[in-house]
Scaffold this active site. Structure first.
Site, PDB file in Angstrom:
ATOM      1  N   PHE A 110       0.902  -1.060   0.068  1.00  0.00           N
ATOM      2  CA  PHE A 110       0.022  -0.012  -0.091  1.00  0.00           C
ATOM      3  C   PHE A 110       0.960   1.243  -0.213  1.00  0.00           C
ATOM      4  O   PHE A 110       1.872   1.157   0.524  1.00  0.00           O
ATOM      5  CB  PHE A 110      -0.939  -0.031   1.356  1.00  0.00           C
ATOM      6  CG  PHE A 110      -2.307   0.008   0.900  1.00  0.00           C
ATOM      7  CD1 PHE A 110      -3.079  -1.029   0.428  1.00  0.00           C
ATOM      8  CD2 PHE A 110      -3.286   1.304   0.923  1.00  0.00           C
ATOM      9  CE1 PHE A 110      -4.490  -1.078   0.220  1.00  0.00           C
ATOM     10  CE2 PHE A 110      -4.347   1.505   0.420  1.00  0.00           C
ATOM     11  CZ  PHE A 110      -5.180   0.221   0.044  1.00  0.00           C
TER      12      PHE A 110
ATOM     13  N   GLN B 216      -7.335  15.298   2.819  1.00  0.00           N
ATOM     14  CA  GLN B 216      -6.711  14.336   1.632  1.00  0.00           C
ATOM     15  C   GLN B 216      -7.709  14.480   0.441  1.00  0.00           C
ATOM     16  O   GLN B 216      -8.871  13.853   0.611  1.00  0.00           O
ATOM     17  CB  GLN B 216      -6.413  13.089   2.361  1.00  0.00           C
ATOM     18  CG  GLN B 216      -5.852  11.938   1.354  1.00  0.00           C
ATOM     19  CD  GLN B 216      -5.419  10.608   2.022  1.00  0.00           C
ATOM     20  OE1 GLN B 216      -6.058   9.686   2.556  1.00  0.00           O
ATOM     21  NE2 GLN B 216      -4.052  10.677   2.357  1.00  0.00           N
TER      22      GLN B 216
ATOM     23  N   HIS C 150      -7.869  11.847  -2.309  1.00  0.00           N
ATOM     24  CA  HIS C 150      -7.493  10.278  -3.069  1.00  0.00           C
ATOM     25  C   HIS C 150      -7.297  10.402  -4.424  1.00  0.00           C
ATOM     26  O   HIS C 150      -8.086  10.885  -5.224  1.00  0.00           O
ATOM     27  CB  HIS C 150      -8.478   9.299  -2.773  1.00  0.00           C
ATOM     28  CG  HIS C 150      -8.056   7.952  -2.739  1.00  0.00           C
ATOM     29  ND1 HIS C 150      -7.839   7.275  -3.772  1.00  0.00           N
ATOM     30  CD2 HIS C 150      -8.005   7.039  -1.566  1.00  0.00           C
ATOM     31  CE1 HIS C 150      -7.396   6.159  -3.834  1.00  0.00           C
ATOM     32  NE2 HIS C 150      -7.533   5.812  -2.413  1.00  0.00           N
TER      33      HIS C 150
ATOM     34  N   LEU D  19     -14.620   6.152  -5.106  1.00  0.00           N
ATOM     35  CA  LEU D  19     -13.399   5.682  -4.686  1.00  0.00           C
ATOM     36  C   LEU D  19     -12.807   4.385  -5.573  1.00  0.00           C
ATOM     37  O   LEU D  19     -13.739   3.355  -5.557  1.00  0.00           O
ATOM     38  CB  LEU D  19     -13.067   5.340  -3.124  1.00  0.00           C
ATOM     39  CG  LEU D  19     -12.046   4.858  -2.795  1.00  0.00           C
ATOM     40  CD1 LEU D  19     -10.780   5.843  -2.780  1.00  0.00           C
ATOM     41  CD2 LEU D  19     -12.082   4.234  -1.170  1.00  0.00           C
TER      42      LEU D  19
ATOM     43  N   GLU E 235      -6.492   2.142  -3.575  1.00  0.00           N
ATOM     44  CA  GLU E 235      -4.881   2.142  -3.832  1.00  0.00           C
ATOM     45  C   GLU E 235      -4.575   0.916  -3.956  1.00  0.00           C
ATOM     46  O   GLU E 235      -3.736   0.555  -4.449  1.00  0.00           O
ATOM     47  CB  GLU E 235      -4.423   2.886  -2.398  1.00  0.00           C
ATOM     48  CG  GLU E 235      -2.938   3.198  -2.583  1.00  0.00           C
ATOM     49  CD  GLU E 235      -2.653   4.252  -1.283  1.00  0.00           C
ATOM     50  OE1 GLU E 235      -3.338   5.085  -1.275  1.00  0.00           O
ATOM     51  OE2 GLU E 235      -1.839   3.795  -0.796  1.00  0.00           O
TER      52      GLU E 235
ATOM     53  N   ARG F 109      -0.552   9.561  -0.901  1.00  0.00           N
ATOM     54  CA  ARG F 109      -1.422   9.950  -1.610  1.00  0.00           C
ATOM     55  C   ARG F 109      -1.525  11.404  -2.156  1.00  0.00           C
ATOM     56  O   ARG F 109      -1.754  11.788  -3.133  1.00  0.00           O
ATOM     57  CB  ARG F 109      -2.901   9.801  -0.803  1.00  0.00           C
ATOM     58  CG  ARG F 109      -3.195   8.287  -0.920  1.00  0.00           C
ATOM     59  CD  ARG F 109      -4.567   8.210   0.047  1.00  0.00           C
ATOM     60  NE  ARG F 109      -4.961   6.826  -0.015  1.00  0.00           N
ATOM     61  CZ  ARG F 109      -5.987   6.174   1.012  1.00  0.00           C
ATOM     62  NH1 ARG F 109      -6.383   6.837   1.687  1.00  0.00           N
ATOM     63  NH2 ARG F 109      -5.993   4.826   0.596  1.00  0.00           N
TER      64      ARG F 109
ATOM     65  N   HIS G  82     -11.209  12.958   0.097  1.00  0.00           N
ATOM     66  CA  HIS G  82     -11.465  11.590   0.751  1.00  0.00           C
ATOM     67  C   HIS G  82     -11.478  11.637   2.192  1.00  0.00           C
ATOM     68  O   HIS G  82     -12.028  10.984   2.842  1.00  0.00           O
ATOM     69  CB  HIS G  82     -10.278  10.920   0.036  1.00  0.00           C
ATOM     70  CG  HIS G  82     -10.192   9.495   0.676  1.00  0.00           C
ATOM     71  ND1 HIS G  82     -11.424   8.678   0.284  1.00  0.00           N
ATOM     72  CD2 HIS G  82      -9.227   8.582   1.231  1.00  0.00           C
ATOM     73  CE1 HIS G  82     -11.395   7.322   0.844  1.00  0.00           C
ATOM     74  NE2 HIS G  82      -9.879   7.149   1.321  1.00  0.00           N
TER      75      HIS G  82
ATOM     76  N   ARG H 137      -2.419  11.570   5.558  1.00  0.00           N
ATOM     77  CA  ARG H 137      -2.816  10.126   6.190  1.00  0.00           C
ATOM     78  C   ARG H 137      -2.381   9.133   5.104  1.00  0.00           C
ATOM     79  O   ARG H 137      -2.489   9.393   3.975  1.00  0.00           O
ATOM     80  CB  ARG H 137      -4.200   9.859   6.329  1.00  0.00           C
ATOM     81  CG  ARG H 137      -4.608   8.423   6.757  1.00  0.00           C
ATOM     82  CD  ARG H 137      -6.270   8.385   7.046  1.00  0.00           C
ATOM     83  NE  ARG H 137      -6.876   8.564   6.112  1.00  0.00           N
ATOM     84  CZ  ARG H 137      -7.243   7.555   5.108  1.00  0.00           C
ATOM     85  NH1 ARG H 137      -6.273   6.276   5.390  1.00  0.00           N
ATOM     86  NH2 ARG H 137      -8.222   7.561   4.330  1.00  0.00           N
TER      87      ARG H 137
END
Lengths: 263, 595
Positions: free
Chosen positions: B116, B249, B251, B261, B264, B295, B362, B403
């Site tokens: 990730f 954030q 995304h 979404l 990731e 991100r 996000h 994050r």
């Protein structure tokens, strides 16, 4: 310790996109007529039909059209929704006679030459417009003990489960409790005591989980007169499931497990 | 009006709220108030995984996870909190497995792990397999598993109860150095029952806020319609600070034009981002970990490609997520839901066609400040006894200015659990605080004013205008000019909001009225985000100022703390006071952030 079986493929640094880099052109707009079953108990005891025509766009869904009406024309139009992409299960409703999620039903996939009929899901008491009382639905769910019961000693790390054992109940883990299946079931319409497909799907999810030790208790519950034997295999539930769960198959597997007395 | 009395009241039934309820419910008389049915919460939309250094598939340890979290957050992370989270991550995952969560498995039957963004081996050397997952529906499985265990433990839910106010009292207090101050104490909450329109006051020794984020201030967002910043706004209106609200954030991979979404995990499983030339452009921006950079970096790189004219589509306004080199069987096994989203909503077949994507709002890194016991702070270090917050509504701060993927599912489990335990422990010895007399009166007035208002402004129109301006001027690139433009529009919308009316005047299921109240929260949140963004004259993590493109540790390595204060003014906005709070640094000194 070991690596997993499949190492992801590494893609090339540059590719020829051909036509794919160009996209698909202008987004079309079109008019749709929504015909919605209304029930406003503070104004009238009777339900009635209301109709609006709105202009919508290429990727819009039935939920977008309902929002357009609520936000621009009639704020009293009431329906539940949250995630708007088919994972929260809030907006199950009857669209052209079929149970579907409004946020997953693209307008362009419907016959727009006629009004789109939108009604609340059947078999649960209507509270207002498209909002039904979900409590009976969740009560049936609770009755099948929808949680892992393991009678062995608590392991220090995870319980082991093979990929095959995990796969055995994968389909029924996808349930989002939207009630599209249960409220599409003719047996449930006539007999509100029937557990209904969603509760059986969630029982299946644990009965066939190798880590669970309470399958026999759940099978006993579902062997009740309001249990799996009420299912008439009309397949409405499988057709209605927005997650593509093979609901009727899951019910059949539970029936077989009851008959076999084990699983 | 009804009055209820519980030891612990939890507000919100997503991952954090239900994880708290499982702990609290077994220790104290607990009620959970939720504006939705619990399983509708947006935790269920999370996809890719939950990181923990289990080392099931390769060498890993929690210290590396801590480092990645701190670096990923561009050094604005409170390192004591990040250590707690990375350490407790391991038990958090194992607890979920024991509760029944159906994780994907390794050939040995252990919990499988995958790569990730920003999660690396040995302090950035290479991507590491740390994310525990269940296909690309990990959040769904967490939400279902937690709900199942709430059913098991007979947790008492009040479904479709909107909490509209927090009841607190002020008491005189004395600091250790002898100076007097005003100590806030929690007495309960005021709640609105959607089905009947009736108000319910819940008196409680402990209150846990777990109400989620505020993504609906933006038009393009992965967030649910219901994520309107309610909890943050209610705390803020009651004189509590909000921390780090400028850090939002985006995304990288939202479905273009829709914002839905795409995990990731698509890149963790080998997916690649490409521009109109077919180029894997992340090789230029993050040479070591490329598409698996954090991100903020990937989202900015995508937006930069589009600005440079290398976007795809008729308007050249998106890039492509390419999975076509992956085996269809691998995609089906690991990414079934997101590929279905591409098919359903864009009519794109990911086996053979790349998927149009663009950054989508996000996650709000900021929120109600808490310490590592999830206790809410009324200033930099004074706890409000009995008040707790966990999950996206809180700022503990484990995410700093950006994050890392999977760390939110971790956050809700680690700090949700802590909130539940500490809230119940506090309630075991504390007394009830007397409810303030007529504490519900402001809420009654607020609701009735809106219900009976005859103004000409419409909720939906103001909300759409707000979301448009936030997308245009507060997204991944910001300047003094763009932020001021957004702020001016927000201030104008706040004035117009005074003249708003709703059409539904009824009591039963009046969602029209609730949307009107939610718009008020959205406007408060947008103002806080914008003022904070204007104030912070540096670029860090998710906050990128083109006029101040570098991180400036000498002047800005501190958390922002915003307060509602009628006597103050901040960036030309009356009624807001700005302070700062030091970052907790334990073992990692700030370094240049390269990937």
């Amino acid at each position: 310790m070991s690596t997993t079986a499949t190492e992801p493929a590494e893609g090339p640094s540059k590719v020829d996109l051909g036509a794919q880099g160009g996209g698909t052109g202008e987004i079309p707009s079109f008019d749709v007529t929504l015909k919605v079953r209304r029930y406003l108990p503070e104004t009238s005891e009777d339900a009635y039909w209301d109709e609006w025509t709105v202009t919508m766009y290429g990727t819009d869904r039935v939920l977008d059209a309902l929002h357009k009406v609520k936000w621009d024309i009639d704020g009293t139009l009431s329906f539940r929704r949250s995630c708007a992409h088919g994972v929260c299960g809030s907006d199950a409703m009857r669209i052209n006679g079929r149970n579907r999620l409004a946020c997953k039903t693209l307008l362009k996939d419907l016959d727009l030459s006629k009004p789109i009929l939108v009604e609340p899901i059947k078999g649960l008491p209507v509270e207002k417009d498209l909002i039904v009382d979900m409590d009976p639905f969740f009560q049936s769910y609770r009755e099948i003990m929808p949680f892992l019961i393991n009678k062995g000693p608590e392991p220090t790390k995870e319980r082991l489960q093979s990929a095959e054992e995990r796969e055995r109940f994968d389909d029924t883990t996808k349930c989002i409790l939207c009630a599209a299946c249960t409220s599409s079931c003719p047996v449930f319409w006539t007999d509100g005591q029937y557990f209904g497909p969603a509760a059986i799907v969630n029982a299946h999810r644990f009965i066939f989980d190798s880590r669970d030790d309470a399958g026999d208790m759940r099978l006993e519950i579902l062997n009740d007169k309001e249990g799996v034997w009420r299912c008439r295999t009309t397949f409405n539930c499988s057709e209605a499931c927005p997650r593509g769960i093979q609901v009727t198959k899951a019910i059949a597997e539970v029936k077989q497990a009851v008959l076999a007395g084990s699983f | 009006m009804q009055v209820h009395k519980y030891d612990v009241v939890i507000v919100g039934a997503g991952g954090a709220g239900m994880r708290a309820a499982i702990e609290s419910g077994q220790r104290a008389r607990t009620a959970v108030l939720t504006k939705l049915y619990p399983t509708r919460s947006h935790t269920g939309a999370a996809q890719g995984g939950m990181c923990a250094a289990l080392a099931n598939v390769e060498e890993d340890n929690w210290e590396w996870h801590t480092f990645d979290t701190v670096k990923g957050g561009d050094y604005l992370v409170d390192q004591d909190a990040a250590e707690v989270m990375a350490k407790e991550a391991i038990d958090a995952v194992l607890d979920l497995e024991k509760m029944g969560l159906p994780f994907n498995r390794t050939p040995e039957g252990r919990i499988d792990q995958r790569r990730f963004g920003g999660h690396t081996r040995d302090h950035g050397k290479a991507p590491v397999r740390r994310a525990c997952y269940a296909a690309d529906r990990t959040g769904h499985m967490i939400l279902q598993t937690l709900y199942q265990n709430c059913v098991k433990h007979d947790v008492e839910f009040y479904n479709e109860f909107y909490v509209l106010d927090l009841l607190m009292v002020d008491e005189p207090g004395t600091r250790p150095d002898g100076t007097p101050f005003t100590q806030k104490r929690v007495a309960g909450v005021v709640s609105y029952e959607l089905a009947t329109g009736e108000l319910h006051v819940f008196q409680a020794k402990s209150v846990v806020f777990a109400t989620g984020g505020a993504g609906k201030v933006f038009k393009t967002t992965s967030n649910a319609h219901t994520l309107t910043g309610d909890g943050m706004a209610i705390a803020y209106r009651n004189g509590l600070p909000l921390e780090d609200m400028e850090f939002i954030q985006f995304h990288p991979t939202g479905l273009a034009g829709l914002g839905i979404l795409l995990s990731e995990a698509a890149r963790g499983e080998g997916g690649i981002l490409r521009n109109a030339d077919g180029e894997r452009f992340m090789e230029r921006y993050a040479p070591t970990i490329k598409d698996l950079a954090p991100r903020d970096i990937v989202a900015r790189s995508m937006a930069e490609e589009v600005r440079q004219g290398r976007g795809c589509g008729p308007n050249k306004d998106y890039v492509l997520l390419d999975l076509t080199h992956l085996e269809p069987a691998h995609i089906d096994a690991k990414l079934p839901d997101i590929t279905e989203f591409a098919r359903t909503y864009l009519g794109v077949e990911p086996y053979t066609e790349p998927v149009p994507v663009f950054p989508t709002c996000h996650y709000v890194m900021g929120g109600i400040p808490t310490n590592i016991k999830a206790e809410v702070l009324q200033d930099n270090d004074t706890v409000v006894p009995g008040l707790y917050a966990a999950g996206e509504v809180a700022c503990v701060s484990v995410h700093g200015s950006n994050r890392l993927g999977t760390n939110s599912l971790l956050d809700i489990n680690v700090f949700g659990r802590r909130a539940g335990i500490y809230a119940a422990e506090y309630a075991a010895t504390a007394d009830f605080v007397d409810l303030p007399e007529n504490g519900e009166a402001p809420t009654v007035e607020h609701i009735e004013n809106l219900r009976s208002a005859t103004g000409t402004e419409r909720v939906a129109e103001l909300r759409a205008r707000l979301q448009d301006v936030m997308d245009a001027d507060m997204q991944v690139f910001r300047t003094d000019e763009s932020i001021r433009r957004a702020l001016a529009e927000i201030e104008s919308l706040r004035e117009r909001y005074e003249n708003v009316s709703v059409q539904d005047k009824g009591k039963r299921f009046n969602l029209d009225l609730l949307e009107g109240l939610e718009l008020g929260y959205l406007l408060d949140m947008a103002e806080a985000m914008t003022v904070a963004a204007l104030h912070r004259k540096e670029s860090r993590g998710g906050h990128y100022r083109e006029d101040y493109p570098d991180r400036d540790d000498a002047n800005w390595m501190a958390h922002s703390m915003l307060y509602r204060d009628p006597d103050s003014e901040m960036e030309g906005v009356k009624g807001i006071r700005s302070e700062t709070k030091p970052v907790v640094v334990t073992r990692y000194q700030p370094m240049e952030r390269k990937y």
